[in-house]
Design a protein around this motif. Structure first.
Motif, PDB file in Angstrom:
ATOM      1  N   THR A 110     106.373 -44.518  62.154  1.00  0.00           N
ATOM      2  CA  THR A 110     105.355 -46.420  62.005  1.00  0.00           C
ATOM      3  C   THR A 110     104.966 -46.296  61.308  1.00  0.00           C
ATOM      4  O   THR A 110     104.078 -45.568  60.145  1.00  0.00           O
ATOM      5  CB  THR A 110     104.884 -46.401  63.573  1.00  0.00           C
ATOM      6  N   ALA A 111     105.201 -47.927  60.810  1.00  0.00           N
ATOM      7  CA  ALA A 111     104.050 -48.467  58.828  1.00  0.00           C
ATOM      8  C   ALA A 111     103.504 -49.888  60.037  1.00  0.00           C
ATOM      9  O   ALA A 111     103.863 -50.123  60.812  1.00  0.00           O
ATOM     10  CB  ALA A 111     105.582 -48.931  58.184  1.00  0.00           C
ATOM     11  N   SER A 112     102.094 -49.916  59.645  1.00  0.00           N
ATOM     12  CA  SER A 112     101.444 -50.726  59.266  1.00  0.00           C
ATOM     13  C   SER A 112     101.752 -51.564  57.955  1.00  0.00           C
ATOM     14  O   SER A 112     101.212 -50.916  56.824  1.00  0.00           O
ATOM     15  CB  SER A 112     100.432 -50.008  59.213  1.00  0.00           C
TER      16      SER A 112
ATOM     17  N   LEU B 184     102.916 -53.484  62.952  1.00  0.00           N
ATOM     18  CA  LEU B 184     103.373 -52.009  63.370  1.00  0.00           C
ATOM     19  C   LEU B 184     104.480 -52.375  63.503  1.00  0.00           C
ATOM     20  O   LEU B 184     105.579 -52.993  64.421  1.00  0.00           O
ATOM     21  CB  LEU B 184     102.805 -50.838  64.988  1.00  0.00           C
TER      22      LEU B 184
ATOM     23  N   ARG C 147      99.171 -41.919  62.846  1.00  0.00           N
ATOM     24  CA  ARG C 147     100.016 -42.126  63.947  1.00  0.00           C
ATOM     25  C   ARG C 147     101.309 -41.391  64.175  1.00  0.00           C
ATOM     26  O   ARG C 147     102.448 -41.210  65.101  1.00  0.00           O
ATOM     27  CB  ARG C 147     100.201 -44.271  63.683  1.00  0.00           C
ATOM     28  N   ASN C 148     101.726 -40.547  62.972  1.00  0.00           N
ATOM     29  CA  ASN C 148     103.040 -40.193  62.623  1.00  0.00           C
ATOM     30  C   ASN C 148     102.707 -39.334  62.735  1.00  0.00           C
ATOM     31  O   ASN C 148     101.703 -38.292  62.077  1.00  0.00           O
ATOM     32  CB  ASN C 148     103.702 -41.006  61.601  1.00  0.00           C
TER      33      ASN C 148
ATOM     34  N   SER D   4      99.747 -44.742  59.311  1.00  0.00           N
ATOM     35  CA  SER D   4     100.853 -45.447  59.121  1.00  0.00           C
ATOM     36  C   SER D   4     100.601 -46.951  57.893  1.00  0.00           C
ATOM     37  O   SER D   4     101.861 -47.084  57.730  1.00  0.00           O
ATOM     38  CB  SER D   4     101.221 -46.386  60.634  1.00  0.00           C
TER      39      SER D   4
END
Length: 258
Positions: free
Chosen positions: A224-226, A212, A122-123, A177
């Motif tokens: 973005t972090a999960s 998220l 995602r990043n 993420s």
């Protein structure tokens, strides 16, 4: 870098003409439908629609012969197929000409090349190699990112050699993420992770089990972090809250043009 779908009259696309070509080659609508990815019913539907709108029949039944007859294209059908082939060539030439113009604009061409890479990470951050710390087993690359931050990636020295990593070379840093840890309060402690990015929570997209969390960094980049919903609730993570994203160097993948 460029592509585009060519359609005639908004309905007749590459698959329809693949169907016509397969009929011309096989003499069987059933076999042609399978080759073009249609069901038998779907093939007949699109063929009948085209036939109803055509000034002359596109197909004709062939009788007799070793195979017991079949279906073939009429002269009008072959003319339509030939016109499509010519349009495809012209369409491809047009796209290549426009691509050549884009290549003369390095900033735009570079952006398109980077976006063209498809990955589940995602990043993704574009940067330039600022420093290389090479060891006998592992190598650390430091990338200078567009927003002014730096990110460090650790990989095997063999991997760095395969990338042909060099100072000044463009690269993309990729981070899943799930590899991002958010810290809202260090409580006086320091972490060993080399990558620590302070920012502001700009979004929280809550799911059934995890969320998220978007962290906007100085310069506008978003990381973005999960995060599990339990952690969101325990830390009270909310929009506009300051936080720090922590990423271990070995969790950063690097992509470079061959």
């Amino acid at each position: 870098m460029l592509d585009g779908e060519l359609r005639l009259a908004g309905r007749l696309d590459a698959r329809f003409f693949a169907l016509l070509a397969a009929i011309d080659g096989s003499g069987s609508i059933n076999r042609a439908a399978r080759a073009a990815g249609y069901s038998y019913k779907g093939a007949w539907l699109v063929l009948e629609t085209a036939a109803n709108l055509s000034a002359a029949p596109l197909l004709e039944r062939a009788t007799g012969g070793k195979g017991g007859g079949g279906t073939r294209l009429t002269d009008a059908g072959r003319a339509l197929l030939a016109a499509w082939a010519g349009l495809q060539r012209a369409h491809t030439d047009f796209l290549r000409a426009q691509e050549a113009l884009l290549i003369q604009q390095p900033a735009i061409a570079g952006l398109l090349r980077r976006i063209a890479m498809k990955t589940t990470a995602r990043n993704q951050f574009a940067g330039t190699v600022r420093a290389i710390e090479a060891g006998p087993v592992t190598t650390a690359l430091t990338l200078a990112l567009a927003g002014g931050q730096e990110i460090v990636a650790t990989m095997t020295t063999a991997a760095a050699e395969r990338l042909q990593a060099a100072v000044g070379k463009e690269a993309i840093a990729l981070v899943k993420s799930s590899a991002v840890v958010l810290v809202t309060d260090f409580a006086g402690y320091r972490l060993s992770a080399r990558n620590q990015f302070a920012g502001t929570v700009s979004r929280v997209e809550r799911g059934a089990v995890s969320s998220l969390v978007g962290l906007t960094l100085p310069g506008g980049a978003v990381l973005t972090a999960s995060v599990t919903n339990d952690a969101i609730d325990a830390l009270g993570i909310a929009v506009f809250q300051p936080a720090t994203a922590v990423v271990k160097a070995y969790s950063v993948m690097v992509a470079m043009q061959a």
